[in-house]
Design an enzyme around this catalytic site. Sequence first.
Site, mmCIF file in Angstrom:
data_model
loop_
_atom_site.group_PDB
_atom_site.id
_atom_site.type_symbol
_atom_site.label_atom_id
_atom_site.label_comp_id
_atom_site.label_asym_id
_atom_site.label_seq_id
_atom_site.Cartn_x
_atom_site.Cartn_y
_atom_site.Cartn_z
ATOM 1 N N ARG A 238 33.641 35.278 37.982
ATOM 2 C CA ARG A 238 34.131 36.591 37.583
ATOM 3 C C ARG A 238 33.567 37.626 38.542
ATOM 4 O O ARG A 238 32.430 37.497 39.005
ATOM 5 C CB ARG A 238 33.621 36.975 36.189
ATOM 6 C CG ARG A 238 34.474 36.579 35.039
ATOM 7 C CD ARG A 238 35.805 37.341 34.997
ATOM 8 N NE ARG A 238 36.587 36.940 33.832
ATOM 9 C CZ ARG A 238 37.379 35.874 33.792
ATOM 10 N NH1 ARG A 238 37.524 35.107 34.847
ATOM 11 N NH2 ARG A 238 38.078 35.587 32.697
ATOM 12 N N GLU A 267 38.754 44.461 39.697
ATOM 13 C CA GLU A 267 40.065 43.896 40.048
ATOM 14 C C GLU A 267 41.184 44.761 39.480
ATOM 15 O O GLU A 267 41.048 45.253 38.357
ATOM 16 C CB GLU A 267 40.205 42.494 39.414
ATOM 17 C CG GLU A 267 39.482 41.417 40.139
ATOM 18 C CD GLU A 267 39.587 40.078 39.424
ATOM 19 O OE1 GLU A 267 38.665 39.272 39.585
ATOM 20 O OE2 GLU A 267 40.577 39.836 38.687
ATOM 21 N N HIS A 285 42.660 36.067 42.259
ATOM 22 C CA HIS A 285 42.340 35.513 40.927
ATOM 23 C C HIS A 285 43.371 34.456 40.494
ATOM 24 O O HIS A 285 44.028 34.593 39.452
ATOM 25 C CB HIS A 285 42.251 36.630 39.879
ATOM 26 C CG HIS A 285 41.406 36.250 38.692
ATOM 27 N ND1 HIS A 285 40.624 37.136 38.003
ATOM 28 C CD2 HIS A 285 41.211 35.052 38.069
ATOM 29 C CE1 HIS A 285 39.998 36.517 37.007
ATOM 30 N NE2 HIS A 285 40.342 35.231 37.039
HETATM 31 C C1 DGY Z 1 39.820 32.354 32.976
HETATM 32 O O1 DGY Z 1 40.425 31.567 32.246
HETATM 33 O O2 DGY Z 1 38.806 32.938 32.618
HETATM 34 C C2 DGY Z 1 40.387 32.562 34.332
HETATM 35 O O3 DGY Z 1 39.658 33.446 35.083
HETATM 36 C C3 DGY Z 1 41.835 33.007 34.185
HETATM 37 O O4 DGY Z 1 42.486 32.668 35.345
#
Ligand code: DGY
Length: 320
Positions: A238, A267, A285
Site C-alpha cells: 500500500r 493515489e 495499482h
Molecule cells: C487489495 O486487495 O488490497 C488490492 O490492493 C486491490 O487490488
Amino acid sequence: MKPRVLVTREVFDEVLECLARHFDVESNQDDVPLGAEELARRLADKDGAVITLSDRIDEALLARCPRLKAVCNIAVGYNNIDVAACRARGVMATNTPGVLDEATADFTWALILATARRLTEAEAWLRAGRWEGWKLKQFLGHDVHGATLGILGMGRIGQAVARRARGFDMTVLYHNRRRVDAAIEQSLNARYVSLDELLARADILTLNVPYTPETHHLIGAPQLRRMKPNAILINVARGGVVDDRALVEALKQGTIAAAGLDVYENEPKLLPEFLELKNVVLAPHIASSTESTRRRMAMMAAENLVAALTTGKPPNLITG
Ligand code: DGY
C-alpha cells in the site's frame, strides 16, 4: 420491500445479477469516482454497499447513513474503512482475503524482474527509435538468480512470493510481526531475521504488509539508508508503507539502486518526480488485476453483502 444496496464502481455483470436476486441495486456502471459528498448522498438510504479501496468509510460518512448495515470491500486491504467506527455503529465490514494471493505474488515477480533488468526503461528507449544495434554494455541490470530476497510481511502473499523464489536459487530472508511456523519456514527455505538485518542484507526487498498506523512509513529515509546501494525495493502493499518523498530522494541519490512500485501515497496522484526517474518501474495499482482474480474478488464482495444482509454472518467479516 427488498433491501437497497449501492455498488460504488463498475463491476462485472454476474456480480450485479447476483446482487439483484436479493436486493434493489443502484450501481455506478459509468465508473465515475464518487467523492465523499456524493458517496454519502447515495448511501444515505441504503442498507448495504459493495465498495472499493477508493471509497473512504469513516465516522463522518456513517453518521449520515443511518440505514447502513454492511460495507463490503472489493479488496483484501481495508485501510479505507474505519473499522472502529463501523463497529461502534454496528455496521459490518468485509474484505476479500485469499483470492488474490497468487495473482499478487505473480505481479510482485513481474516488478522484480522488470526492475532488476530495466525492462520498461529499455522498452521506452527502443520505442523512441534509439536502438542502433547490440552493445556489450547496453542496459546492464542486476542478477535476480542467486540474489538475496528480503520479504517484509510473511502472510499469505509474502509466502506466495517466497515460493516463487525457489526457481531463482535465492537466499530468502523475512521479517514479520510474528515468526511463522518452523514447518512453513522450512518449506519456503526462508530464514527469520530482524528488520535491521533484512534491510542490510536484501538485494531485493519486497513489501507485503497491510497498511496500518504501525506500518505507516515503515520504509522511510533511515531504513532506505540501511539498505545496500545496489538494492531494489518492491512495493505492492500500500502507499503509505513507504515514505514516497524519501524514496524519490534515495533513488535520485543512489542510496538504493531502483524500485518497482504498484502503489503510492495519495493515489492516483503520485509524486511527479517518480515520472522523471529512470530507475523506477511504475504500475497503476494492478497487482491483483487478472480477469479471473478481479472477477472472484468482486463476486466475493457481493456474496459477503448477501450473507451480511440475509444472515448477519458474512464469511469475511473484519468488524467481528
Ligand atoms: C487489495 O486487495 O488490497 C488490492 O490492493 C486491490 O487490488
